[in-house]
Design a protein around this motif. Structure first.
Motif, mmCIF file in Angstrom:
data_model
loop_
_atom_site.group_PDB
_atom_site.id
_atom_site.type_symbol
_atom_site.label_atom_id
_atom_site.label_comp_id
_atom_site.label_asym_id
_atom_site.label_seq_id
_atom_site.Cartn_x
_atom_site.Cartn_y
_atom_site.Cartn_z
ATOM 1 N N GLU A 51 48.307 27.071 17.010
ATOM 2 C CA GLU A 51 48.664 28.489 17.068
ATOM 3 C C GLU A 51 47.630 29.368 16.364
ATOM 4 O OE1 GLU A 51 52.425 28.614 15.149
ATOM 5 O OE2 GLU A 51 53.412 27.303 16.612
ATOM 6 N N LEU A 52 46.514 28.760 15.911
ATOM 7 C CA LEU A 52 45.514 29.495 15.128
ATOM 8 C C LEU A 52 44.211 29.621 15.923
ATOM 9 C CD1 LEU A 52 46.085 27.763 11.667
ATOM 10 C CD2 LEU A 52 47.161 29.845 12.551
ATOM 11 N N PRO A 53 44.036 30.719 16.656
ATOM 12 C CA PRO A 53 42.857 30.853 17.521
ATOM 13 C C PRO A 53 41.535 30.956 16.769
ATOM 14 C CG PRO A 53 44.102 32.911 17.448
ATOM 15 C CD PRO A 53 44.935 31.880 16.758
ATOM 16 N N ARG A 54 41.578 31.255 15.467
ATOM 17 C CA ARG A 54 40.340 31.373 14.694
ATOM 18 C C ARG A 54 39.904 30.035 14.090
ATOM 19 N NH1 ARG A 54 38.823 36.686 13.668
ATOM 20 N NH2 ARG A 54 37.463 35.951 12.008
ATOM 21 N N LEU A 55 40.767 29.041 14.120
ATOM 22 C CA LEU A 55 40.459 27.753 13.494
ATOM 23 C C LEU A 55 39.420 26.996 14.309
ATOM 24 C CD1 LEU A 55 41.345 25.972 11.073
ATOM 25 C CD2 LEU A 55 42.941 24.849 12.628
ATOM 26 N N ARG A 56 38.446 26.401 13.617
ATOM 27 C CA ARG A 56 37.381 25.645 14.295
ATOM 28 C C ARG A 56 37.404 24.154 13.956
ATOM 29 N NH1 ARG A 56 33.526 28.105 16.906
ATOM 30 N NH2 ARG A 56 31.913 26.602 16.322
ATOM 31 N N SER A 57 37.748 23.818 12.727
ATOM 32 C CA SER A 57 37.821 22.391 12.393
ATOM 33 C C SER A 57 38.821 22.153 11.287
ATOM 34 C CB SER A 57 36.445 21.842 11.993
ATOM 35 O OG SER A 57 36.003 22.409 10.784
ATOM 36 N N LEU A 58 39.339 20.943 11.273
ATOM 37 C CA LEU A 58 40.277 20.499 10.245
ATOM 38 C C LEU A 58 40.003 19.039 9.951
ATOM 39 C CD1 LEU A 58 42.931 20.616 8.526
ATOM 40 C CD2 LEU A 58 44.138 19.958 10.623
ATOM 41 N N PHE A 72 38.436 22.563 17.183
ATOM 42 C CA PHE A 72 39.181 23.504 18.005
ATOM 43 C C PHE A 72 38.262 24.594 18.557
ATOM 44 C CE2 PHE A 72 41.606 22.050 14.336
ATOM 45 C CZ PHE A 72 42.763 21.520 14.903
ATOM 46 N N ASN A 73 38.710 25.194 19.642
ATOM 47 C CA ASN A 73 38.082 26.408 20.178
ATOM 48 C C ASN A 73 36.573 26.276 20.363
ATOM 49 O OD1 ASN A 73 40.642 27.857 20.070
ATOM 50 N ND2 ASN A 73 40.365 27.860 17.842
ATOM 51 N N GLY A 74 36.171 25.135 20.906
ATOM 52 C CA GLY A 74 34.769 24.928 21.242
ATOM 53 C C GLY A 74 33.905 24.368 20.130
ATOM 54 N N ALA A 75 34.448 24.175 18.944
ATOM 55 C CA ALA A 75 33.665 23.618 17.829
ATOM 56 C C ALA A 75 33.392 22.132 18.064
ATOM 57 C CB ALA A 75 34.408 23.808 16.523
ATOM 58 N N ARG A 76 32.323 21.636 17.464
ATOM 59 C CA ARG A 76 31.951 20.223 17.588
ATOM 60 C C ARG A 76 31.600 19.660 16.212
ATOM 61 N NH1 ARG A 76 27.297 20.217 19.471
ATOM 62 N NH2 ARG A 76 26.968 22.466 19.576
ATOM 63 N N VAL A 313 41.476 15.643 -0.032
ATOM 64 C CA VAL A 313 40.492 16.684 0.271
ATOM 65 C C VAL A 313 40.797 17.203 1.672
ATOM 66 C CG1 VAL A 313 38.049 17.256 0.584
ATOM 67 C CG2 VAL A 313 38.722 15.610 -1.185
ATOM 68 N N VAL A 314 40.897 18.516 1.799
ATOM 69 C CA VAL A 314 41.165 19.141 3.098
ATOM 70 C C VAL A 314 40.080 20.175 3.373
ATOM 71 C CG1 VAL A 314 42.778 20.509 4.479
ATOM 72 C CG2 VAL A 314 43.660 18.812 2.866
ATOM 73 N N ILE A 315 39.518 20.109 4.581
ATOM 74 C CA ILE A 315 38.468 21.028 5.001
ATOM 75 C C ILE A 315 38.960 21.843 6.186
ATOM 76 C CG2 ILE A 315 36.110 21.217 5.903
ATOM 77 C CD1 ILE A 315 36.363 19.971 3.049
ATOM 78 N N THR A 316 38.741 23.148 6.132
ATOM 79 C CA THR A 316 38.926 23.964 7.328
ATOM 80 C C THR A 316 37.698 24.834 7.507
ATOM 81 O OG1 THR A 316 39.968 25.882 6.245
ATOM 82 C CG2 THR A 316 41.439 24.097 6.959
ATOM 83 N N THR A 317 37.279 24.996 8.751
ATOM 84 C CA THR A 317 36.297 26.015 9.077
ATOM 85 C C THR A 317 36.918 26.912 10.133
ATOM 86 O OG1 THR A 317 35.186 24.764 10.844
ATOM 87 C CG2 THR A 317 34.378 24.453 8.590
ATOM 88 N N SER A 318 36.485 28.157 10.149
ATOM 89 C CA SER A 318 37.092 29.159 11.010
ATOM 90 C C SER A 318 36.026 30.138 11.468
ATOM 91 C CB SER A 318 38.183 29.920 10.237
ATOM 92 O OG SER A 318 39.072 29.048 9.567
#
Length: 365
Positions: A51-58, A72-76, A313-318
């Motif tokens: 539900e988070l369109p700005r999220l790129r990785s987790l 997510f959303n095209g991220a690699r 450890v938790v990583i998010t990129t957006s």
């Protein structure tokens, strides 16, 4: 005469080996599952991420084991993300390494020692009382170069001079005034004392020992790499950095940063007037889900969360750019941590301990 006897013995041996192998695989799978997140909470968390369109990785690791990796959303995985202000935590690590290697000797050294040519005027004497520690903790007292002042600062002809020309709006060593200019002074300081660029110092003594590639990033008109913004790393690079702090500065048996610096960095030194969150040496400090949590935080939702009590450890990129829903997105990441990932790691740990106790009981019996 011997063959009729050997044949059943051989079958028995094979059967025993098969049973042993199956038991080992089952035990291994169970151990792997126990180190992962609680299954029910995991499913709910991943549903929320959709539900988070700005999220790129987790990415999530427990006790050094990568248990979740999603893009997510095209991220690699190979894409290096802009860390934004999470770069400040990395710059803090570089300052620590400079101390470990003897390039710096005291956190109480005045900036006047490093930038005398830029400290002139009626308030120069007071500005000379600003210390390295004041820069690390955002307590320099100088007017901020972040937020609405950022554009004017990076368009100036000399970023170091511009920062030091800002008026004092607080006492050096006093309240927290968040400013990327403080971090840039640290980058300039590192460049001066190490005789190499901040990029080369970071590549040689931080990125290379971790086995993580690091590309050059933005520089000021004098060629000094921007301190505290615009560094790029892959999500896995961010994870390796978070685990470095979780492990007291060690990776692969190598002491990259001294454990003493890690401990000092994660002590509360000041507090944001706006959010109430505490701040150490380039790290934010809070209690999330009942656990002490340390995190690097970059604009838009770039996070490196470290939860020592759960070895988590938790990583998010957006998406780092401004846009609709940015603030709501950051709130959603905190919600993921408090309502899903921390409880899921907690439940997994309880389950793991219960399983270990049961195994010990069976072995004793």
């Amino acid at each position: 005469m011997g063959n009729p006897i050997r044949l059943p013995m051989s079958r028995l041996t094979v059967a025993l080996l098969l049973v042993t192998a199956v038991s080992w695989v089952t035990a291994t799978r169970a151990a792997a599952e126990s180190r992962g997140l609680d299954p029910a909470l995991r499913v709910r968390a991943l549903e929320r991420t959709k539900e988070l369109p700005r999220l790129r990785s987790l990415l999530v690791s427990i006790d050094g084991e990568l248990v979740e990796e999603h893009y997510f959303n095209g991220a690699r995985a190979a894409h290096a993300e802009n860390l934004k202000s999470a770069s400040k935590s990395i710059l803090s690590a570089l300052v620590g390494i400079a101390f470990d290697r003897g390039y710096l000797t005291s956190l109480q050294d005045s900036i006047g020692k490093f930038f005398p040519e830029h400290l002139t005027g009626i308030d120069a004497a007071k500005k000379k009382t600003i210390t390295i520690e004041d820069l690390l903790t955002m307590r320099a007292g100088l007017e901020s170069t972040s937020n609405i002042n950022y554009g004017r600062w990076v368009q100036s002809g000399n970023w170091v001079r511009h920062v030091l020309a800002r008026p004092l709006v607080g006492e050096p060593g006093g309240q927290m005034i968040y400013s990327t200019g403080n971090s840039h002074l640290l980058s300039a300081l590192l460049t001066k004392v190490t005789k190499v660029s901040t990029y080369e110092f970071a590549r040689r003594y931080l990125a290379a020992p971790m086995g993580i590639p690091l590309a050059p990033w933005v520089r000021d008109p004098q060629g000094i790499y921007l301190g505290g913004n615009e560094m790029h790393w892959t999500a896995r690079g961010m994870l390796a950095f978070g685990e470095l702090y979780l492990n007291g500065g060690k990776t692969g048996g190598k002491q990259v940063i001294s454990e003493a610096w890690i401990k000092e960095s994660l002590k509360p030194r000041t507090q944001s007037r706006w959010s109430g969150r505490e701040y150490g040496y380039g790290w934010w400090i809070d209690r999330l889900g009942g656990h002490a949590t340390y995190y690097a935080w970059g604009h838009g939702g770039q996070f490196i969360f470290v939860v020592p009590s759960l070895k988590l450890v938790v990583i998010t990129t957006s998406l780092p750019s401004p846009g609709e829903g940015r603030r709501e997105h950051q709130h959603a990441i905190y919600e993921l941590m408090e309502q899903y990932f921390i409880p899921a790691a907690e439940a997994s740990r309880i389950r793991d301990h219960a399983g270990s106790a049961e195994t010990a009981s069976e072995n004793a019996g």
